[in-house]
Design a protein around this motif. Structure first.
Motif, short mmCIF file in Angstrom:
data_model
loop_
_atom_site.label_atom_id
_atom_site.label_comp_id
_atom_site.label_asym_id
_atom_site.label_seq_id
_atom_site.Cartn_x
_atom_site.Cartn_y
_atom_site.Cartn_z
N GLU A 193 -28.85 51.76 30.07
CA GLU A 193 -30.27 52.13 30.10
C GLU A 193 -31.16 50.99 30.59
OE1 GLU A 193 -31.07 53.30 26.13
OE2 GLU A 193 -29.70 55.03 26.18
N GLY A 194 -30.58 49.82 30.83
CA GLY A 194 -31.35 48.68 31.29
C GLY A 194 -32.20 48.03 30.23
N LYS A 195 -31.90 48.31 28.96
CA LYS A 195 -32.68 47.75 27.86
C LYS A 195 -32.11 46.43 27.35
CE LYS A 195 -34.25 52.30 26.30
NZ LYS A 195 -34.21 53.29 25.21
N LEU A 196 -30.88 46.15 27.74
CA LEU A 196 -30.21 44.96 27.25
C LEU A 196 -29.32 44.39 28.34
CD1 LEU A 196 -29.64 43.19 24.67
CD2 LEU A 196 -27.64 44.65 24.31
N GLN A 197 -29.42 43.10 28.57
CA GLN A 197 -28.54 42.42 29.53
C GLN A 197 -27.63 41.47 28.76
OE1 GLN A 197 -28.06 42.25 33.20
NE2 GLN A 197 -26.29 41.29 32.23
N MET A 198 -26.34 41.69 28.87
CA MET A 198 -25.38 40.81 28.22
C MET A 198 -25.02 39.68 29.17
SD MET A 198 -24.80 42.22 25.24
CE MET A 198 -23.23 41.63 24.63
N VAL A 199 -24.93 38.45 28.66
CA VAL A 199 -24.52 37.27 29.42
C VAL A 199 -23.61 36.44 28.53
CG1 VAL A 199 -25.27 35.17 30.60
CG2 VAL A 199 -26.69 37.23 30.72
N GLY A 200 -22.52 35.96 29.09
CA GLY A 200 -21.60 35.13 28.32
C GLY A 200 -21.59 33.70 28.82
N ILE A 201 -21.36 32.75 27.93
CA ILE A 201 -21.16 31.34 28.28
C ILE A 201 -19.83 30.93 27.68
CG2 ILE A 201 -22.04 28.99 28.11
CD1 ILE A 201 -24.82 30.14 27.67
N ILE A 202 -18.93 30.44 28.51
CA ILE A 202 -17.60 30.09 28.05
C ILE A 202 -17.36 28.59 28.07
CG2 ILE A 202 -16.56 32.31 28.67
CD1 ILE A 202 -15.46 30.90 31.18
N GLU A 203 -16.63 28.11 27.10
CA GLU A 203 -16.27 26.69 27.01
C GLU A 203 -14.83 26.50 27.49
OE1 GLU A 203 -18.58 24.46 25.92
OE2 GLU A 203 -19.99 26.13 25.73
N GLU A 204 -14.46 27.10 28.59
CA GLU A 204 -13.09 27.13 29.09
C GLU A 204 -12.83 26.01 30.09
OE1 GLU A 204 -10.32 29.13 28.95
OE2 GLU A 204 -10.96 30.74 27.61
N GLN A 205 -11.61 25.47 30.06
CA GLN A 205 -11.18 24.53 31.09
C GLN A 205 -10.93 25.26 32.40
OE1 GLN A 205 -10.82 21.09 30.73
NE2 GLN A 205 -10.30 20.92 32.90
N HIS A 206 -10.42 26.49 32.31
CA HIS A 206 -10.10 27.29 33.50
C HIS A 206 -10.92 28.58 33.48
CE1 HIS A 206 -6.35 24.88 32.74
NE2 HIS A 206 -6.59 24.58 34.00
N PRO A 207 -12.12 28.58 34.04
CA PRO A 207 -13.02 29.74 33.93
C PRO A 207 -12.52 30.98 34.65
CG PRO A 207 -13.94 28.08 35.41
CD PRO A 207 -12.77 27.44 34.72
N ASP A 208 -11.65 30.83 35.66
CA ASP A 208 -11.18 32.03 36.36
C ASP A 208 -10.34 32.93 35.46
OD1 ASP A 208 -9.16 30.17 36.25
OD2 ASP A 208 -8.61 30.30 38.37
N ARG A 209 -9.82 32.37 34.37
CA ARG A 209 -9.09 33.20 33.41
C ARG A 209 -10.05 34.13 32.66
NH1 ARG A 209 -4.90 28.54 31.07
NH2 ARG A 209 -4.15 27.91 33.15
N ALA A 210 -11.27 33.66 32.43
CA ALA A 210 -12.29 34.52 31.82
C ALA A 210 -12.65 35.66 32.77
CB ALA A 210 -13.52 33.71 31.45
N ARG A 211 -12.69 35.36 34.08
CA ARG A 211 -12.98 36.40 35.07
C ARG A 211 -11.91 37.50 35.01
NH1 ARG A 211 -12.27 33.70 39.60
NH2 ARG A 211 -14.35 32.81 39.60
#
Length: 405
Positions: free
Chosen positions: A16-34
């Protein structure tokens, strides 16, 4: 898991566009989060904070941020997701006076470098952080040197030790790798944890690569399942620059166990001709557990063909074998390890052997050497001579205390 739980609970609000989720990761290898986000079909942005610039002591932390960028709620639980519409989204928040407009431009590295002239540890830290984030792989060496200069001025700053470890590991995973980079990364993280044993993120970074007795959970055992399910949806899994290794898949154990050796020692009299490192370059890294006892160790033995001499593995014969002969007072989970040959008749890939050691009884403090050796088939150049060779590998450990099996 925490993130998928929030995603499921707020999907309608996101649509509905009422909430935008954003994550911040403390990862050594961020592509694994992707890859994880693709697997769970969560399309919201993920920001990377490998250096822990936020200086958070643990994760996850859930924040509610209003349209002005002001944090209004901290530490929300998934159980509160259903009520978030009333408790947060329907609230009216006025923009506070004096709120600065965020700057999105990359830092001026030359300007930051200039501030280090006559500057203190904080100036060197700022310069090192900017290099590690924006300088690229070819400037990681300069970032490492800047972190080290900051530590000369402030040797007890745990966060700098941690970030130094991150920079070393980033360089280890790049084409600019230097001998000892992984070992230096572990040392940086371990020193950081000594300054603050309660720092969750620093402890987890060591445990990611460390022994099973010290693991809270398998860190990346989900990767194979994720790829399988993504392909089943006729999608291509997000690529990983660095594939997770054995320790990152390993499940925790409560008791150290050893594997029975099949067959006899392959070269007990040492008759196989030695490779002194001219053909295969060997590097070892030890990752200790994070407990005070420190009696369990994960050992990495990395074997790389000497590419400058166009050395390659001969895969048409027996596979690489690694044998360990622990001295009295030490246990090894597996004395006899092998690395399977790839299908190609020749190859030049890096091969890694991982195993674990533990002191089985009271041992004297000081240096302990665990003798081991690798047996392998290699060839010189493209049409050169193929040989069967042995390389002795001495694993040196600083023994501290005793442990019981």
């Amino acid at each position: 898991m925490h993130v998928p739980g929030w995603h499921e609970a707020t999907k309608e609000l996101q649509k509905e566009g009422k909430l935008q989720m954003v994550g911040i990761i403390e990862e050594q290898h961020p592509d694994r989060a992707r890859l994880f986000m693709q697997w769970k079909q969560m399309g919201w942005p993920i920001l990377v904070d490998s250096l822990n610039l936020l200086e958070v002591p643990y994760v996850p932390i859930t924040l509610a941020i209003d349209q002005n960028g002001i944090i209004r709620k901290v530490g929300l639980r998934v159980a509160e997701a259903e009520a978030i519409k009333e408790t947060f989204l329907q609230q009216t928040y006025k923009k506070p006076a004096g709120v600065a407009t965020p700057q999105n431009a990359p830092p001026d590295l030359d300007k930051l470098r200039a501030t280090t002239r006559g500057g203190g540890a904080e100036a060197w830290r700022a310069y090192a952080n900017a290099l590690a984030l924006w300088g690229g792989a070819d400037q990681l060496g300069e970032a490492i040197a800047a972190y080290r200069q900051a530590l000369k001025l402030d040797p007890e700053h745990g966060l700098t030790h941690f970030r130094l470890g991150v920079a070393y590991r980033k360089r280890y995973d790049s084409d600019s790798r230097q001998p000892g980079d992984f070992r230096e990364a572990v040392e940086g993280w371990s020193t950081a944890l000594e300054t603050d044993p309660n720092q969750y993120i620093w402890r987890r970074r060591i445990q990611q690569y460390g022994p099973r007795l010290d693991k809270p959970y398998p860190f990346y055992d989900w990767v194979a399942t994720a790829r399988k399910e993504i392909r089943a949806r006729e999608e291509t899994p997000a690529p990983l620059r660095v594939e997770p290794g054995g320790a990152e898949f390993a499940k925790p154990v409560k008791r150290f166990t050893t594997t029975e050796v099949a067959g006899k020692e392959p070269d007990p009299l040492g008759r196989v001709l030695r490779d002194e490192g001219e053909l295969i370059q060997v590097e070892t890294t030890l990752v200790p557990d994070t407990t005070k006892e420190g009696t369990s160790i994960r050992v990495y033995v990395v074997l790389r063909p000497h590419l400058a001499y166009r050395v390659h593995w001969n895969n048409e014969v027996d596979e690489l074998l690694f044998w360990t002969n622990p001295p009295k007072g030490w246990l090894v989970d597996s004395r006899n390890l092998t690395v399977a040959n790839p299908q190609d008749p020749v190859s030049q890939e890096t091969r890694v052997v991982e195993f674990e050691l533990r002191s089985a009884e009271k041992v004297e403090s000081g240096s302990v050497t665990i003798p081991a050796y690798a047996l392998y088939y290699v060839c010189e150049d493209v049409n050169g001579i193929c040989m069967y060779r042995r390389q002795d590998v001495d694993i040196k450990i600083e023994a501290n205390t005793s442990g019981q099996n």
